[in-house]
Design a protein around this motif. Sequence first.
Motif, short mmCIF file in Angstrom:
data_model
loop_
_atom_site.label_atom_id
_atom_site.label_comp_id
_atom_site.label_asym_id
_atom_site.label_seq_id
_atom_site.Cartn_x
_atom_site.Cartn_y
_atom_site.Cartn_z
N ASP A 45 -37.54 -21.86 -1.97
CA ASP A 45 -38.25 -21.74 -0.69
C ASP A 45 -39.19 -22.94 -0.57
OD1 ASP A 45 -39.55 -20.94 1.59
OD2 ASP A 45 -40.37 -19.09 0.76
N CYS A 54 -39.93 -15.07 0.69
CA CYS A 54 -39.60 -14.53 -0.63
C CYS A 54 -39.77 -13.02 -0.67
CB CYS A 54 -40.48 -15.18 -1.70
SG CYS A 54 -40.03 -16.88 -2.12
N THR A 66 -36.13 -16.55 -7.43
CA THR A 66 -36.79 -17.28 -6.36
C THR A 66 -37.86 -18.23 -6.89
OG1 THR A 66 -38.31 -15.41 -6.06
CG2 THR A 66 -36.39 -15.51 -4.61
N VAL A 87 -41.47 -14.37 -9.22
CA VAL A 87 -41.35 -15.50 -8.30
C VAL A 87 -42.12 -16.69 -8.90
CG1 VAL A 87 -41.83 -16.38 -5.99
CG2 VAL A 87 -41.19 -13.99 -6.30
#
Length: 239
Positions: A45, A54, A66, A87
Motif C-alpha cells: 500500500d 489495509c 500487507t 501489517v
Amino acid sequence: MTVDYWSDGWERLMARYQPGREQAIERMIELIETRCEGRAARVLDVGGGTGTLCRRLLERLPQAETTLVDLDPVMLTIAESSLPPAVELVRVDLRDPAWTGRLPRTGYDVVLAVMALHYLPPGRLTELYAELSGLVRPGGFLANVDDMPDTDAVPPVRNHEVPGDGEAYWAEWWKEVASDPVLGPAVVERARLFGDAPSAEWNPPAAWHLRALGAASFDEVGVAWRDGGQAAVVAFKSR
C-alpha cells in the motif's frame, strides 16, 4: 482522544475532498479477490496514510500479507495504533529513488496507491512507476487511483458541502490533532519534513498514466474504474 476518533475524523475529511474514494477502495479489493483467487496476496500500500485500505482489505482477506509505506508521521502514528501488528509499516520518502531499499521484501502480488501520488511531479512519477514495476511479481498488478480528468467525464456531485467549508474543516481537524499529547509531536515532525513547500498537485489524464505505465515494463494497462474526474489505472505483469 482515541485512535478511532482520529481515524474516523480523517475518513470524514477524505469523504469531503475525495468523494469517490470509498468506491475506489471497494473496486480495488474486488480486483484483488478476483486476481489472487483466494490465495494469500502480498500487498504493498503506497502512501497508505492511516491504513484505511489495509483495514478494509484484511476484513475481506485476513490472510493477505500487507506492507504500508508513507512519510507522514501523523498518518503513520494513527496507522500503527489502529492496524493489526501483522501489517508492516515502513517510513519512506517516495521522492527519494532509494526508497525501495527500505522495504522488507519484494515480489508483491499487488501494489496499490489510492489518492497518494498527485504530489509528485511528472518526471519523478514516471521514475516511480518504473521502480514499482520492479516490485511486482509475474502475474501481479499495480493500480493507482487519483484525480485523472477526462474530457467526457462528469464531475461527481459533492453533497452537503458549502464553498469554503471544506478548508475550515481541514484546518480545524489539524488544529485539534496538534493539541493531542500523542499526535502533537508527530505534527511538529511533519512540519519539519514538509515545511511550507507546496506539493506538485499534478493531475494528468488517465491516458498519460497509461503511457507511463506501458513504458515501465508492464504488459497490459487500462482504466479499471472511473467516477467523474477520478479514475483507477491498472497495469499487469504477465505470468
